[in-house]
Design an enzyme around this catalytic site. Structure first.
Site, PDB file in Angstrom:
ATOM      1  N   ARG A  23       0.837  -1.208   0.000  1.00 56.67           N
ATOM      2  CA  ARG A  23       0.000   0.000   0.000  1.00 56.67           C
ATOM      3  C   ARG A  23       0.870   1.256   0.000  1.00 56.67           C
ATOM      4  NH1 ARG A  23      -4.482   0.159  -1.897  1.00 56.67           N
ATOM      5  NH2 ARG A  23      -5.261  -1.532  -0.586  1.00 56.67           N
TER       6      ARG A  23
ATOM      7  N   ARG B  12       2.213  -6.198 -10.288  1.00 54.78           N
ATOM      8  CA  ARG B  12       2.582  -5.578  -8.998  1.00 54.78           C
ATOM      9  C   ARG B  12       2.828  -6.592  -7.892  1.00 54.78           C
ATOM     10  NH1 ARG B  12      -2.875  -2.865  -6.403  1.00 54.78           N
ATOM     11  NH2 ARG B  12      -4.292  -4.601  -6.754  1.00 54.78           N
TER      12      ARG B  12
ATOM     13  N   HIS C 140       0.547   3.606 -10.650  1.00 58.98           N
ATOM     14  CA  HIS C 140      -0.488   3.942  -9.659  1.00 58.98           C
ATOM     15  C   HIS C 140       0.153   4.723  -8.494  1.00 58.98           C
ATOM     16  CE1 HIS C 140      -3.603   3.197  -6.674  1.00 58.98           C
ATOM     17  NE2 HIS C 140      -4.254   2.319  -7.402  1.00 58.98           N
TER      18      HIS C 140
ATOM     19  N   ASP D  50     -12.996   8.366  -6.766  1.00 60.98           N
ATOM     20  CA  ASP D  50     -12.424   7.282  -7.575  1.00 60.98           C
ATOM     21  C   ASP D  50     -12.850   7.517  -9.024  1.00 60.98           C
ATOM     22  OD1 ASP D  50     -11.369   4.954  -8.538  1.00 60.98           O
ATOM     23  OD2 ASP D  50     -12.513   3.606  -7.233  1.00 60.98           O
TER      24      ASP D  50
ATOM     25  N   GLU E 192      -2.813   8.678 -10.956  1.00 64.60           N
ATOM     26  CA  GLU E 192      -2.273   7.529 -11.677  1.00 64.60           C
ATOM     27  C   GLU E 192      -2.240   7.826 -13.176  1.00 64.60           C
ATOM     28  OE1 GLU E 192      -4.729   4.185 -10.425  1.00 64.60           O
ATOM     29  OE2 GLU E 192      -5.227   5.302  -8.621  1.00 64.60           O
TER      30      GLU E 192
HETATM   31  C1  BG6 Z   1      -7.581   2.690  -7.906  1.00 65.31           C
HETATM   32  C2  BG6 Z   1      -8.958   2.244  -8.300  1.00 65.31           C
HETATM   33  O1  BG6 Z   1      -6.798   2.803  -9.054  1.00 65.31           O
HETATM   34  O2  BG6 Z   1      -6.990   1.729  -7.043  1.00 65.31           O
HETATM   35  C3  BG6 Z   1      -9.789   2.023  -7.046  1.00 65.31           C
HETATM   36  O3  BG6 Z   1      -9.545   3.193  -9.163  1.00 65.31           O
HETATM   37  C4  BG6 Z   1      -9.105   1.047  -6.116  1.00 65.31           C
HETATM   38  O4  BG6 Z   1     -11.086   1.554  -7.417  1.00 65.31           O
HETATM   39  C5  BG6 Z   1      -7.689   1.541  -5.827  1.00 65.31           C
HETATM   40  O5  BG6 Z   1      -9.838   0.929  -4.921  1.00 65.31           O
HETATM   41  C6  BG6 Z   1      -6.863   0.616  -4.938  1.00 65.31           C
HETATM   42  O6  BG6 Z   1      -6.827  -0.661  -5.459  1.00 65.31           O
HETATM   43  P1  BG6 Z   1      -6.087  -1.821  -4.690  1.00 65.31           P
HETATM   44  O7  BG6 Z   1      -6.357  -3.060  -5.489  1.00 65.31           O
HETATM   45  O8  BG6 Z   1      -4.623  -1.460  -4.674  1.00 65.31           O
HETATM   46  O9  BG6 Z   1      -6.653  -1.858  -3.296  1.00 65.31           O
END
Ligand code: BG6
Length: 277
Positions: free
Chosen positions: A47, A73, A143, A188, A247
């Protein structure tokens, strides 16, 4: 892997070819955000940082059981080259390691590589080579999570007048951006058909973060806000307040067709400037 040079410091994880942090010497706080509660678990995305979403973005188009945002990833990558540049920056090249597992999820013959330049600016180039005998269609994103003073105070310029898909609550509603992006709830959005540079204006940290890109025609803006962040469990208390994702992507209507034998590159450049306004 840790990179420290005259211009900046950065950390990288081989899993995911994932930049976890970046802070230029000119800044007292990180620019790329990493959650204090991040889990470093094999096969799970970290994260924060700059996860590489590839070869699809979000939920897989036909098989929702496949991993969200693709598998790049969460699988191992290997370093193929490192170089000290004349200006003191450090360049690191990595390639995704193909395995039976990745080939099952993605039968196309492609090679995915990333070149990261850690300097006064952070530059990332994600290249997909189509080595197969047929065209390949990919979705992708760098991202990036950016560290900010407080989500309620920032604004993002560069997307004025753009059409976007509002994904909050699964609604997938089409809207148009009026003025800069500001935040007062879960956000989002997939902005389409835009290669514009975005600027995050942060009055608390008194800086602007520039997000410039090429080979990318979607921009995703995301902040989960309280409830969703708490459910996700790896943001830490109030972690969501200090981050925003901008992103650089090719998603939804902007997925890319890579002709056989050719290469497609999505590249970004991040830098900061002091904000005196
Ligand atoms: C964003 C999406 O790019 O990533 C969201 O648009 C999503 O919908 C977020 O919740 C996080 O995704 P993840 O899979 O890393 O929890």
């Amino acid at each position: 892997m840790e990179v420290i040079n005259a211009h900046a410091s950065a950390t990288l994880a081989l899993q995911g070819g994932h930049i976890m942090s970046w802070q230029p010497k000119s800044e007292t706080e990180p620019v790329v955000w990493l959650s204090r509660a991040a889990n470093f678990t094999p096969g799970k995305s970290i994260r924060g940082g700059v996860p590489v979403c590839w070869p699809w973005f979000g939920t897989h188009a036909t098989d929702p059981k496949r991993p969200t945002h693709g598998f790049a990833r969460t699988v191992p990558w290997e370093v193929t080259a490192t170089r000290a540049l004349d200006n003191g920056a450090t360049e690191i090249a990595l390639t995704l390691v193909e395995t039976d597992q990745t080939r099952t999820m993605w039968p196309h013959r492609t090679k995915l590589s990333i070149t990261i330049t850690v300097g006064p600016r952070l530059k990332i180039a994600l290249a997909t080579d189509n080595l197969g005998n047929e065209d390949a269609v990919i979705g992708e994103a760098l991202h990036a999570y950016f560290h900010i003073g407080d989500i309620a105070d920032i604004r993002i310029g560069g997307l004025e007048g753009c059409d976007y898909l509002d994904k909050v609550g699964g609604g997938n509603v089409h809207r148009r951006q009026d003025g800069p992006v500001v935040f007062s709830a879960e956000t989002d959005r997939i902005y389409s058909n835009t290669d514009a540079e975005c600027v995050i204006e942060d009055p608390r940290l008194k800086r602007r973060i520039h997000v410039a890109k090429s080979g990318s025609y979607s921009t995703v803006v995301w902040n989960p806000w309280t409830e969703k962040a708490n459910k996700m469990g790896d943001f830490g208390p109030d972690g969501w307040r200090g981050m925003v994702c901008v992103e650089s992507a090719n998603a939804a209507e902007n997925v890319v067709t890579i002709r056989k034998g050719s290469r497609h590159t999505l590249a970004v450049e991040y830098w900061t400037e002091k904000y005196s306004g």
